[in-house]
Design a protein around this motif. Structure first.
Motif, mmCIF file in Angstrom:
data_model
loop_
_atom_site.group_PDB
_atom_site.id
_atom_site.type_symbol
_atom_site.label_atom_id
_atom_site.label_comp_id
_atom_site.label_asym_id
_atom_site.label_seq_id
_atom_site.Cartn_x
_atom_site.Cartn_y
_atom_site.Cartn_z
ATOM 1 N N ALA A 364 24.100 10.307 -3.426
ATOM 2 C CA ALA A 364 25.383 10.618 -2.621
ATOM 3 C C ALA A 364 25.053 11.922 -1.283
ATOM 4 C CB ALA A 364 26.242 10.160 -3.471
ATOM 5 N N MET A 365 24.679 12.631 -1.947
ATOM 6 C CA MET A 365 24.698 13.520 -0.533
ATOM 7 C C MET A 365 23.548 13.204 0.406
ATOM 8 S SD MET A 365 26.625 16.616 -1.518
ATOM 9 C CE MET A 365 25.780 17.112 -0.485
ATOM 10 N N HIS A 367 23.350 10.588 1.517
ATOM 11 C CA HIS A 367 24.431 8.937 2.158
ATOM 12 C C HIS A 367 25.224 9.880 3.181
ATOM 13 C CE1 HIS A 367 26.784 5.722 2.566
ATOM 14 N NE2 HIS A 367 25.834 6.697 4.026
ATOM 15 N N LEU A 368 25.812 11.391 2.783
ATOM 16 C CA LEU A 368 27.060 12.250 3.948
ATOM 17 C C LEU A 368 25.792 12.779 4.731
ATOM 18 C CD1 LEU A 368 29.661 12.826 3.769
ATOM 19 C CD2 LEU A 368 29.351 14.348 2.020
ATOM 20 N N GLY A 402 26.733 18.264 -4.317
ATOM 21 C CA GLY A 402 27.565 17.179 -5.315
ATOM 22 C C GLY A 402 28.043 17.799 -7.051
ATOM 23 N N LEU A 495 33.596 2.534 2.312
ATOM 24 C CA LEU A 495 32.462 3.447 1.311
ATOM 25 C C LEU A 495 32.676 1.588 0.670
ATOM 26 C CD1 LEU A 495 33.960 7.053 1.304
ATOM 27 C CD2 LEU A 495 31.218 5.851 1.701
ATOM 28 N N ASP A 499 28.441 2.395 -3.706
ATOM 29 C CA ASP A 499 28.218 3.722 -2.997
ATOM 30 C C ASP A 499 28.447 4.665 -4.120
ATOM 31 O OD1 ASP A 499 27.050 5.633 -1.235
ATOM 32 O OD2 ASP A 499 27.602 4.706 0.578
ATOM 33 N N LEU A 501 28.196 7.587 -2.939
ATOM 34 C CA LEU A 501 28.687 8.703 -2.851
ATOM 35 C C LEU A 501 30.403 8.202 -2.783
ATOM 36 C CD1 LEU A 501 29.310 10.744 -0.464
ATOM 37 C CD2 LEU A 501 29.068 9.289 1.829
ATOM 38 N N LEU A 505 32.869 11.297 -4.029
ATOM 39 C CA LEU A 505 34.286 11.910 -2.939
ATOM 40 C C LEU A 505 35.848 11.712 -4.098
ATOM 41 C CD1 LEU A 505 33.347 10.047 0.517
ATOM 42 C CD2 LEU A 505 33.160 12.554 -0.238
#
Length: 585
Positions: A364-365, A367-368, A402, A495, A499, A501, A505
């Motif tokens: 996730a991090m 991807h961000l 995260g 999104l 995912d 991410l 979120l």
């Protein structure tokens, strides 16, 4: 390859014991360690081959500091204090620094049996610690059901329901024979020490008598109590030849993670066990020693600690002033082996879940970071809460790599009857002007729980303060679920619900919403109680606290009769409270 700055500092390291502090490019503390010889230990980070976890730590190090101590013991204790103070992300911290509960038998004549987090009353008798708080509460509940002991923290002026249920001798209105009190206290202590056979036999006879008298509900209640006692007794099935208090620790390391396991033995019985599984970025022996010392920062020490071979016994004994043994044979050796076996089994059971969660956070991090084209580690997110402009508040939560960092959460009480965008401007200004003033590091990303309007409001303040971090907004669908990220140029990045991410979120959004709402309700409830109780003559802070503690809510307080109120405050005051809360009567 270490930078010239680091190489120059490495050349100045002394051959002394001490602590070293690793920092990132923003000056944030990443890791605190101890060493017998600072020169050798710190240099090892910047030479040779490391495992994946240590490589991750080293890749972030841009500077370090060190503190020379007089001995290894001083280094160990300093390390623990620095870890507690700074909570570095790459250090292992014991159970989030929480103190385990104990069961307290108070020293009063009319004694209480209750949960205590701080075993520091000299006249009280304590049993514990209980790493599983539920077990402690269940035991207290069972003791209070079985024995006719006082239940109320403050003695009332008349008997309560417990007296009529034969679960209390009513010391509130009766004088209890001190010998009878001491006899009951002795029975309670005997029960809490694990000697439960007499109580079981007594309950068995009462159950059989109730069944003969066709009191089946009573018989069922007694049967349930017996089963609860047997369940507790079974969990304490390890018997020792002596009754010495001792704690037993072990660990198991695999695939960059370590599991610590502990047994707590009191009066020859296994009281409870505990587990912690975490990524490891240091030598496992150093982590194990630190783990044990941290535990005893907030919990009472036993007479003896048992540990596996290769543990630094001298450092532990010096730091804790307790006998630490590495058993070679006999029942103590079997117990240490059992702790290690439990650590391995628990590690195997939980590793995949923990590993998957960590991998998803990392994905996730990453991807961000790709979306924003810059490394993202620290994220801050705001959320406002109000009722038609009143009780206007904002909550800030902080996530690092995260994971929530609750020590950095903040509440803000804002000017009332302002628009959401004006509220956003106010809270962004207050937050980041203060960070600038205190010269503290800025986040890598600010997330606002909204779209275009909120982004522009945050941008205006950020730019006026000349700050560098990017801002994104959360775009919702018709079900108020996050469907996209909105960038500063108002471009939307969809999104997928598959995912990682999206889940991160969503978790951040839920957490900041919970945090803001919690503060909003607190202010609203405080305002309600202040507007009513504080205006009643004769109600000061102490009586107000006692009323709210007794009746739990304003609704229950309002419905209380004068007679019920008299149990807490004098009769004349009770009449005033009742009249003020029920003006129409």
């Amino acid at each position: 390859m270490a930078s010239k700055h680091i190489q120059d500092k490495l050349a100045l390291l002394p051959e002394s014991p001490g602590c070293y502090i690793m920092k990132d490019e923003k000056g944030k503390i990443l890791y605190v360690g101890k060493a017998k010889v600072l020169k050798n230990r710190v240099r090892s980070y910047f030479s040779g081959v490391h495992n994946n976890k240590t490589t991750k730590l080293v890749s972030k190090i841009r500077d370090f500091e060190y503190i020379v101590t007089g001995s290894e013991k001083e280094a160990l204790l300093l390390e623990i204090n620095l870890i507690k103070k700074h909570r570095p992300p790459f250090n292992i911290m014991f159970m989030d620094d929480k103190m385990y509960p104990y069961i307290e038998v108070t020293g009063d004549n009319d004694f209480l049996v209750r949960i205590s987090r701080k075993p520091n009353h000299k006249k009280s008798r304590y049993f514990g610690p209980y790493p599983n708080a539920t077990s402690a509460y269940e035991m207290v509940k069972l003791v209070n059901q079985i024995f006719p002991i006082r239940k109320c923290s403050t003695l009332k002026k008349q008997v309560c329901l417990y007296y009529h249920l034969h679960q209390c001798l009513a010391p509130c209105v009766k004088t209890i024979d001190p010998k009878e009190n001491e006899a009951i206290r002795a029975q309670v202590i005997k029960f809490l020490k694990g000697d439960m056979d007499d109580v079981i036999q007594k309950l068995q006879r009462r159950m059989e008598k109730a069944a003969e008298d066709l009191q089946f509900e009573k018989a069922k209640e007694l049967r349930d109590q017996i089963q609860n006692i047997l369940h507790i007794k079974e969990k304490q099935s390890i018997d020792f030849s002596d009754t010495l208090s001792r704690d037993v620790f072990g660990y198991y390391e695999d695939k960059g993670y370590v599991s610590f396991y502990g047994f707590f033995i009191r009066d020859g019985k296994l009281l409870e066990r505990t587990l912690s599984i975490t990524p490891i970025y240091e030598e496992v022996q150093d982590a194990f020693t630190s783990f044990i010392v941290q535990y005893y920062q907030t919990n009472t020490k036993p007479k003896e600690i048992l540990v596996p071979k290769e543990t630094n016994v001298e450092a532990l004994e010096e730091a804790l002033d307790v006998k630490v043994r590495i058993p070679e044979r006999g029942e103590k050796k079997k117990l240490v082996d059992l702790v290690i076996k439990n650590a391995k089994e628990a590690h195997d059971q939980k590793f995949q879940l923990i590993y998957k969660k960590d991998q998803e956070l990392a994905m996730a991090m990453q991807h961000l970071s790709r979306i924003l084209k810059t490394p993202i580690h620290t994220i801050e997110i705001f959320d406002n809460s109000h009722i038609q402009g009143a009780f206007n508040v904002s909550g800030l939560v902080v996530f690092e790599d995260g994971k929530p960092n609750k020590s950095q959460y903040r509440h803000y009480q804002l000017d009332e009857y302002r628009s959401d965008t004006d509220s956003m401007k106010e809270v962004v200004y207050r937050r980041y002007f203060r960070l600038l003033k205190e010269k503290k590091p800025m986040p890598d990303l600010l997330v606002v729980d909204g779209g275009k309007g909120q982004i522009h409001a945050a941008q205006e303040i950020r730019d006026s303060l000349h700050l560098p971090f990017p801002i994104v907004g959360l775009v919702k669908d018709e079900k108020h679920s996050t469907r996209a990220l909105m960038l500063e140029n108002l471009e939307e990045v969809p999104l997928s619900k598959e995912d990682p991410l999206f889940f991160l979120l969503t978790r951040m959004q839920d957490e900041v919403h919970r945090f803001a709402i919690e503060y909003h309700r607190k202010l609203r409830d405080k305002s309600m109680t202040k507007s009513i109780l504080d205006e009643i003559p004769g109600i000061g802070p102490a009586r107000k606290k006692e009323l709210l503690k007794t009746f739990k809510s304003m609704k229950r307080l309002k419905s209380a009769s004068i007679e019920e109120l008299e149990q807490v405050v004098p009769k004349e005051i009770a009449k005033r409270v009742h009249a003020s809360l029920n003006p129409a009567e």
